[in-house]
Design a protein around this motif. Structure first.
Motif, short mmCIF file in Angstrom:
data_model
loop_
_atom_site.label_atom_id
_atom_site.label_comp_id
_atom_site.label_asym_id
_atom_site.label_seq_id
_atom_site.Cartn_x
_atom_site.Cartn_y
_atom_site.Cartn_z
N GLU A 1 -9.90 9.90 4.94
CA GLU A 1 -11.10 9.38 4.29
C GLU A 1 -12.38 10.08 4.69
O GLU A 1 -13.22 10.43 3.85
CB GLU A 1 -11.21 7.87 4.57
N ASP A 2 -12.56 10.31 5.98
CA ASP A 2 -13.83 10.86 6.44
C ASP A 2 -13.79 12.36 6.69
O ASP A 2 -14.77 12.93 7.22
CB ASP A 2 -14.26 10.14 7.74
N ARG B 1 -0.53 4.83 1.31
CA ARG B 1 -0.79 4.80 2.74
C ARG B 1 0.52 4.73 3.53
O ARG B 1 0.69 5.43 4.54
CB ARG B 1 -1.68 3.61 3.09
N PRO C 1 -7.25 6.14 6.28
CA PRO C 1 -8.25 6.51 7.28
C PRO C 1 -8.13 7.94 7.79
O PRO C 1 -9.14 8.60 8.05
CB PRO C 1 -8.00 5.49 8.40
N TYR D 1 -6.00 13.70 -2.47
CA TYR D 1 -6.42 12.34 -2.14
C TYR D 1 -7.76 11.99 -2.81
O TYR D 1 -8.78 12.65 -2.60
CB TYR D 1 -6.53 12.19 -0.62
N LYS D 2 -7.70 10.97 -3.66
CA LYS D 2 -8.86 10.46 -4.42
C LYS D 2 -9.52 11.53 -5.30
O LYS D 2 -10.68 11.37 -5.69
CB LYS D 2 -9.88 9.80 -3.49
N TYR E 1 0.85 -1.19 0.00
CA TYR E 1 0.00 0.00 0.00
C TYR E 1 0.89 1.24 0.00
O TYR E 1 1.12 1.85 1.05
CB TYR E 1 -0.92 -0.01 1.23
N GLU F 1 -5.07 3.98 -2.37
CA GLU F 1 -5.79 3.11 -1.45
C GLU F 1 -6.35 3.95 -0.30
O GLU F 1 -5.95 5.10 -0.12
CB GLU F 1 -4.88 2.00 -0.91
N THR F 2 -7.27 3.40 0.46
CA THR F 2 -7.91 4.15 1.54
C THR F 2 -6.91 4.55 2.61
O THR F 2 -6.10 3.74 3.07
CB THR F 2 -9.04 3.32 2.17
#
Length: 356
Positions: free
Chosen positions: A125-126, A68, A122, A109-110, A65, A119-120
């Motif tokens: 992400e939120d 990450r 954390p 990111y994304k 990953y 890849e995710t």
């Protein structure tokens, strides 16, 4: 607003240790240098941590990953951590260039760049976009304050560009912008003291940061300004404002040449297309200015785009094969070689090249 991201003096000692232990002995890209970077990073040297992360991010070292793994190292290099309750803190034992790296993740990111397929992670992400951009601004400004990094200056411009296109998002970040951008003293960035901080002024301020970075040779700022000029050229052409076209085209070429002269593939490929076909492509379409065609320069810039290859270089190889096919008619080995490069660099372009 309290200054959340800061550096004590330890990073200067880390720079000295990194330079003496690695660069002076092994250079920057040899295998022994990479192993020493990993060793020094594991000892807590913030500079080595940042470059260890770079090696993973750019695939010099393979990890399952990579994005990450690299991000975790960038956080360590920036002295940033989260406690068990999710509260963020900065220890001050930080390398300021890592602030920029973390900010880059928060913005892209994304959404953009290599991180679009990350890849995710954390940590990010939120986070709502406005929170990500606010934190990225703080980090980028802190980096500029300590190290005058032009990449961080450019990133501030990119964040302002995002906000200039979304008034609702702009309003959510207005208080942050007012304190750390509008009222901040940036060395080398000429912000008009009369800037009112309005939404309408945001786009102009975007260009101020891009131009400051471009003036200092930062290639991605040059590309951003060239893209701005491309849109301007399309609009001028559509409005039949011919007297303003040539100056705009000259600005477009000037920005791309600054970038291409440093072997940036995107800029060199765009110049190759311009001199081969006359094409200028903007966000709303394209126009052709065939009076500027110069096949010698076109081939020269396509070739330049392959000198330090990335995914954009695949387009340059594609364009060499498409527009300068006579070079391959009697040299099938060269054709096989270049098709191999396209396949390695960008599989989507390879599929198109197979149809030529």
């Amino acid at each position: 607003m309290d200054k959340r991201f800061w550096c004590d003096e330890s990073y200067k000692a880390d720079i000295t240790e990194y330079t003496d232990s690695i660069m002076a002995r092994y250079g920057i890209s040899s295998q022994p240098a990479r192993r020493e970077i990993m060793y020094l990073a594991n000892k807590g040297n913030t500079v080595a941590l940042k470059f260890y992360a770079d090696m993973i991010y750019y695939r010099s070292i393979l990890r399952k990953y990579p994005y990450r793994s690299a991000f975790s190292l960038y956080l360590n290099a920036a002295g940033i951590s989260l406690d068990d309750d999710g509260n963020l803190s900065c220890s001050g034992h930080a390398y300021p260039m890592a602030f920029w790296s973390v900010a880059h993740y928060l913005v892209d990111y994304k959404r953009e760049s290599d991180l679009k397929k990350s890849e995710t992670i954390p940590f990010i992400e939120d986070m709502p976009l406005e929170e990500r951009l606010a934190m990225a601004l703080e980090l980028a400004v802190a980096c500029v304050d300590y190290e005058q990094a032009m990449g961080a200056v450019n990133l501030i411009g990119r964040i302002l560009q995002i906000l200039s296109k979304d008034e609702g998002l702009y309003e959510k970040l207005f208080s942050v912008l007012k304190e750390i951008v509008f009222e901040h003293d940036f060395s080398g960035v000429n912000i008009d003291p009369k800037t009112d901080g309005s939404f309408g002024a945001c786009a102009a301020l975007t260009d101020v940061f891009f131009e400051a970075a471009a003036d200092n040779g930062y290639v991605y700022a040059c590309n951003s300004l060239a893209n701005r000029e491309a849109d301007n050229i399309i609009n001028l052409s559509n409005d039949n404002k011919s007297e303003a076209l040539d100056p705009a085209i000259q600005r477009y070429l000037s920005y791309l040449k600054k970038s291409a002269d440093k072997y940036e593939p995107y800029a060199a490929n765009r110049l190759g297309l311009f001199y081969t076909t006359g094409e200028i492509k903007g966000s709303t379409g394209k126009k052709f200015f065939k009076e500027y065609i110069d096949y010698g320069l076109g081939k020269e810039y396509f070739t330049k785009a392959t000198m330090y290859p990335d995914a954009n270089s695949a387009w340059a190889f594609f364009n060499l094969i498409k527009y300068y096919h006579r070079d391959y008619d009697t040299n099938l080995a060269l054709l096989d070689e270049h098709m191999g490069y396209i396949q390695a660099l960008n599989s989507e372009v390879y599929d198109l090249a197979m149809e030529l």
